[in-house]
Write a protein that holds these residues in place. Structure first.
Motif, mmCIF file in Angstrom:
data_model
loop_
_atom_site.group_PDB
_atom_site.id
_atom_site.type_symbol
_atom_site.label_atom_id
_atom_site.label_comp_id
_atom_site.label_asym_id
_atom_site.label_seq_id
_atom_site.Cartn_x
_atom_site.Cartn_y
_atom_site.Cartn_z
ATOM 1 N N GLU A 7 3.576 1.906 -1.057
ATOM 2 C CA GLU A 7 4.861 1.707 -2.796
ATOM 3 C C GLU A 7 3.282 2.575 -3.318
ATOM 4 O OE1 GLU A 7 4.303 -0.800 -0.591
ATOM 5 O OE2 GLU A 7 6.568 -1.834 -0.105
ATOM 6 N N LEU A 8 2.344 1.762 -3.239
ATOM 7 C CA LEU A 8 1.355 2.547 -4.129
ATOM 8 C C LEU A 8 0.959 3.861 -3.927
ATOM 9 C CD1 LEU A 8 -1.824 0.007 -5.070
ATOM 10 C CD2 LEU A 8 -0.053 0.550 -6.390
ATOM 11 N N THR A 9 0.673 4.360 -2.757
ATOM 12 C CA THR A 9 0.588 5.657 -2.296
ATOM 13 C C THR A 9 1.816 6.815 -3.084
ATOM 14 O OG1 THR A 9 -0.602 4.442 -0.170
ATOM 15 C CG2 THR A 9 0.072 7.169 -0.501
ATOM 16 N N LEU A 22 -22.597 14.305 -6.215
ATOM 17 C CA LEU A 22 -23.677 12.990 -6.244
ATOM 18 C C LEU A 22 -23.975 13.181 -4.919
ATOM 19 C CD1 LEU A 22 -20.888 9.946 -6.898
ATOM 20 C CD2 LEU A 22 -22.707 10.830 -8.671
ATOM 21 N N PHE A 72 -16.917 15.743 -7.370
ATOM 22 C CA PHE A 72 -17.534 14.546 -8.040
ATOM 23 C C PHE A 72 -18.799 14.390 -6.841
ATOM 24 C CE2 PHE A 72 -18.072 10.793 -10.515
ATOM 25 C CZ PHE A 72 -19.393 11.241 -11.283
ATOM 26 N N MET A 73 -17.945 14.180 -5.929
ATOM 27 C CA MET A 73 -19.269 13.644 -4.768
ATOM 28 C C MET A 73 -19.785 14.302 -4.007
ATOM 29 S SD MET A 73 -17.689 10.292 -4.117
ATOM 30 C CE MET A 73 -17.758 9.198 -2.716
ATOM 31 N N HIS A 132 4.033 6.534 -5.179
ATOM 32 C CA HIS A 132 4.289 5.982 -6.801
ATOM 33 C C HIS A 132 3.354 6.853 -7.105
ATOM 34 C CE1 HIS A 132 4.870 4.018 -10.507
ATOM 35 N NE2 HIS A 132 3.797 4.261 -11.215
ATOM 36 N N TYR A 133 2.070 6.583 -7.013
ATOM 37 C CA TYR A 133 0.949 7.814 -7.237
ATOM 38 C C TYR A 133 0.443 8.950 -6.491
ATOM 39 C CZ TYR A 133 -0.335 3.355 -10.291
ATOM 40 O OH TYR A 133 -0.330 2.623 -11.152
ATOM 41 N N MET A 149 1.233 -0.979 -0.175
ATOM 42 C CA MET A 149 -0.005 0.117 -0.172
ATOM 43 C C MET A 149 0.608 1.308 -0.282
ATOM 44 S SD MET A 149 -3.914 0.692 1.505
ATOM 45 C CE MET A 149 -4.130 2.504 2.350
ATOM 46 N N TYR A 179 -11.892 15.135 -7.651
ATOM 47 C CA TYR A 179 -12.757 13.779 -6.770
ATOM 48 C C TYR A 179 -13.743 13.963 -5.765
ATOM 49 C CZ TYR A 179 -13.273 9.303 -4.083
ATOM 50 O OH TYR A 179 -13.694 7.779 -3.661
ATOM 51 N N ILE A 221 -2.773 11.799 -6.828
ATOM 52 C CA ILE A 221 -3.587 11.282 -5.604
ATOM 53 C C ILE A 221 -3.724 13.448 -5.623
ATOM 54 C CG2 ILE A 221 -4.218 11.319 -3.943
ATOM 55 C CD1 ILE A 221 -2.772 8.498 -4.240
#
Lengths: 123, 350
Positions: free
Chosen positions: B3-5, B26, B22-23, B7-8, B1, B19, B12
């Motif tokens: 690593e992903l955070t 909605l 948009f929420m 990397h991206y 997790m 984001y 984000i």
């Protein structure tokens, strides 16, 4: 095909520790959920406004689930490669098998909705 | 997790605000309502009668429903504007003060009482040719509306039965039409109700100083006595509320009771409330119902026609809707003022 799959699972489990696999899956699940949440709520709202195209929307939802499944596995693969850049396991080939199994499940659920649940609910 | 955070993280950071926006759209509700076309539901799937089981019904009789979204989210509201088939407007009248849950309660109360009215009218008509049929019913006065100034607003539910009140000079007033004349001397009176669980309760209701009213709307309904009515019927749970299926429910129930098949193999649909005397009443959402009927390719669509001069007469509205959407109403759009009109029309079909 199944023997190839079993072989890949074996290599995968040998190459990665349980902690690495679970961490990668958890991270991918977290980010897929973040993306899926507004997407699925938006589709639910589209369905509520255009209910008369319900069958079409169910098919669209199945396709969206395919894409989310693809995204989840893509992110899992990315997390695993970031953990072990030198891995020799063909992770994507393994995940293609998994995606096929999961997508078959989504299709079955979709057909149950179209032919059984929706006719019962739309009363 | 982690690593992903890591990397991206640049993505984000860029996407977090869009984001959240948009929420927001909605989830943010707006004080509008949106009507959209829905579908048709065969009445036989809701009401079954233990009678004439060997009879073959070649056609179908269906009620028509539309989708009414009260206080849609901003996203739903935007979506609705993409199609001519949808209609959106500001919530007006008493509905503006009700929550979505209360509107839903009223809708299901309407549906329940409409089915009872349909059974009464259909059984009474079928009884003329078949003395074996028995229909018994009783009166019940129920809470149908609540103003914001009603005392004990949350304690009194839609559908609760009004029993009586202690009026002037300690008179017991059980006739709801006599509440006004018997509540002149004071501003507060004790009302007695029975809730859906059968429990009796009382509340002291006080008149509003501005309107001089208690803020409660009571309505008289006739409900079928299931114990003595013959043949027995069963009603399935339905997700669709509202009284607009009354006419078609009456036709379908009547068809289940009589020997001949009044459908004559046709796909019959329609709309209109049914009154206890067999007359038909107006409904809302005509345009969306016409589109629904058109999309479902029905053979006959019954619609209330009560006045040639009233602009909002359902039949006149339906003709306007047909013109607006390029639908030819010839041969399938049938104006009716009563249940008997619908029967007469079907009797003449070859």
């Amino acid at each position: 095909m199944m023997s190839r799959y079993k072989e890949l699972v074996k290599d995968f489990n040998n190459d990665f520790s349980t902690k690495e696999i679970s961490s990668a899956y958890l991270g991918a699940f977290f980010y897929t959920t973040i993306i899926a949440l507004p997407l699925l709520i938006a589709i639910a709202q589209i369905v509520s406004v255009y209910l008369y195209w319900l069958t079409f929307w169910v098919i669209l939802i199945i396709i969206v689930m395919f894409l989310l499944n693809y995204l989840f596995h893509r992110l899992t693969r990315k997390a695993l490669i970031l953990k072990r850049p030198d891995t020799e396991v063909d992770i994507w080939r393994l995940f293609i098998f998994q995606q096929i199994f999961i997508n078959i499940f989504f299709v079955i659920i979709g057909l149950i909705f179209i032919f059984i649940l929706i006719p019962i609910w739309m009363v | 997790m982690k690593e992903l955070t890591k990397h991206y993280l640049p993505f984000i950071k860029i996407l977090i605000l869009p984001y959240l926006f948009f929420m927001f759209i909605l989830f943010y509700p707006i004080a509008y309502f949106v009507d959209t076309p829905g579908g048709i539901t065969e009445v036989e799937s809701i009401i079954a009668i233990d009678y004439n089981e060997e009879k073959e019904i070649k056609g179908t009789i269906s009620s028509t429903y539309i989708v009414s979204i009260n206080r849609p989210t901003f996203f739903q509201f935007m979506l609705s504007s993409f199609s001519d088939y949808n209609y959106a407007n500001v919530i007006r009248g008493s509905y503006a003060n009700y929550t979505n849950q209360e509107i839903s309660q009223i809708s299901y109360l309407d549906k329940e009482t409409s089915v009872n009215a349909a059974i009464i009218v259909a059984y009474q008509n079928a009884k003329d040719d078949n003395p074996e049929i028995v229909i018994d019913y009783y009166e019940k006065v129920m809470v149908f509306g609540k103003a914001t100034y009603l005392s004990f607003y949350d304690d009194i539910e839609f559908g609760d039965e009004f029993l009586y009140l202690i009026g002037d000079n300690d008179a017991i007033v059980d006739d709801y039409t006599q509440i006004g004349p018997n509540t002149q001397n004071s501003s507060s009176y004790e009302f007695f109700f029975k809730n859906s669980e059968g429990e009796t309760y009382s509340r002291i209701l006080t008149k509003d100083s501005e309107t001089n009213l208690f803020g409660i709307t009571l309505k008289l309904y006739y409900l079928v006595d299931k114990d003595t009515t013959y043949p027995k019927y069963t009603e399935q749970n339905s997700n669709i509320g509202g009284p607009s299926g009354g006419l078609l429910q009456t036709l379908a129930i009547y068809n289940m009771l009589v020997e001949e098949d009044i459908t004559k193999g046709l796909k019959i649909a329609g709309t209109g409330t049914i009154n206890y005397d067999g007359s038909v009443g107006y409904i809302g959402g005509v345009e969306q119902k016409i589109i629904t009927a058109y999309l479902n390719k029905v053979d006959v669509f019954f619609i209330p026609f009560l006045s040639e001069t009233y602009t909002y007469d359902n039949y006149l509205e339906a003709l306007n809707a047909c013109e607006k959407h390029g639908i030819d109403p010839t041969g399938w759009l049938v104006p009716v003022a009563s249940f008997q009109d619908a029967l007469d029309y079907l009797a003449e079909v070859e």
